[in-house]
Enzyme design. Sequence first.
Site, mmCIF file in Angstrom:
data_model
loop_
_atom_site.group_PDB
_atom_site.id
_atom_site.type_symbol
_atom_site.label_atom_id
_atom_site.label_comp_id
_atom_site.label_asym_id
_atom_site.label_seq_id
_atom_site.Cartn_x
_atom_site.Cartn_y
_atom_site.Cartn_z
ATOM 1 N N CYS A 199 0.711 -1.364 -0.006
ATOM 2 C CA CYS A 199 0.012 0.100 0.023
ATOM 3 C C CYS A 199 0.881 1.198 -0.018
ATOM 4 C CB CYS A 199 -0.909 0.066 1.216
ATOM 5 S SG CYS A 199 -1.856 1.551 1.469
ATOM 6 N N CYS A 217 -0.507 4.106 2.383
ATOM 7 C CA CYS A 217 -0.300 4.064 3.561
ATOM 8 C C CYS A 217 1.225 4.218 3.848
ATOM 9 C CB CYS A 217 -0.597 2.552 4.086
ATOM 10 S SG CYS A 217 -2.090 1.982 3.370
ATOM 11 N N ASP A 218 2.197 3.627 2.962
ATOM 12 C CA ASP A 218 3.359 3.518 3.559
ATOM 13 C C ASP A 218 4.325 4.469 2.792
ATOM 14 O OD1 ASP A 218 2.806 1.955 5.592
ATOM 15 O OD2 ASP A 218 2.827 0.291 3.925
#
Length: 306
Positions: free
Chosen positions: A131, A134-135
């Site tokens: 992701c 997300c990261d």
Amino acid sequence: MENIIIVGTGCAGLTAAIYTARANLAPLVLEGKLPGGQLTTTTLVENFPGFPEGIDGPELIMRMHQQAERFGARFDYGIVEQFEQRDGVNRLLVDGKWLETKALIIASGASARWLGLEREKDLVGHGLTSCATCDGAFYRNVPVCVVGGGDSACEEAHFLTRFASKVYLIHRRDSLRASKIMTERTLADKKIQPVWNAAPVRYLTDEEGEMRAIEVKDTVTGEVREIGVKCVFVAIGHTPNTGPFQGKIECNAGGYIVQKGGTRTSLEGVFAAGDVADPVYRQAITASGSGCAAALDAERWLTEQE
Ligand code: NAP
């Protein structure tokens, strides 16, 4: 006994919730492992009709959630552990407790696939993720790579150019599977460097156990080499989330639930919507569309039962 339970709160589940709630069925909607579904892990959604400037995935989901709640949908957190149909009643074991419902809409979506390389599970969170949204922001001014050649891989690669010093796009063939527009955009981006004909072999870590490189094998020459990256973003597609329904509801070879006329499944009173039953389109808008269809099919089926 519930009238209707909807499993999943992505676009399909939430649209089904809006429709069944507006039909006064007071659906119980179960949020699973990833409440809000895959859109919560994306940034700007540019192709959902009605938002000419685009809309952030999490915001789109939040609005659908609010819309369903406004009409009386009830939400609960819980993972479906088991499913059975007994005497025409659909039963779900959710966090150790059996729930019973007349109609069931399965909209449990699909999950990211992994490469299946050694130590993969252990490395998630240590320089391995699926992701970018997300990261991505954790990897500023360092090289990273995305594995895959589809629209997801291209989208992730673009997003990562905001942070990373360089983004390698590692693909096992020499042309992308992504749509024409995404392919052109990706190949024109100077920060993205495609690595063609490259099959990932293993992850390499430093003394602290953090990612330092990925080893790839050239699928044409057989040459093996290391590409130094601080994070590997895997974007090689998805697997449908059918766990508790496997062996009880007909699925195809890829594991997707088979729809039998509209959104009906092989079991009476059970309907499927969204990515869990869609190996082809897998778009937010098509998931919403099938969520709507499942709600209408379930509503008609409930009326027939009366
Ligand atoms: P996908 O189209 O199935 O592409 C998966 C990619 O991963 C392919 O390039 C495939 O290589 C590669 N791959 C699969 N298994 C691999 C393995 N074990 N090792 C190395 N590479 C592997 O998946 P996706 O990109 O997630 O897209 C899924 C669907 O969502 C598509 O219909 C896509 O159009 C849609 N989507 C749309 C948007 C958008 O419209 N904004 C954004 C994201 C996704 P091969 O090409 O060699 O098979």
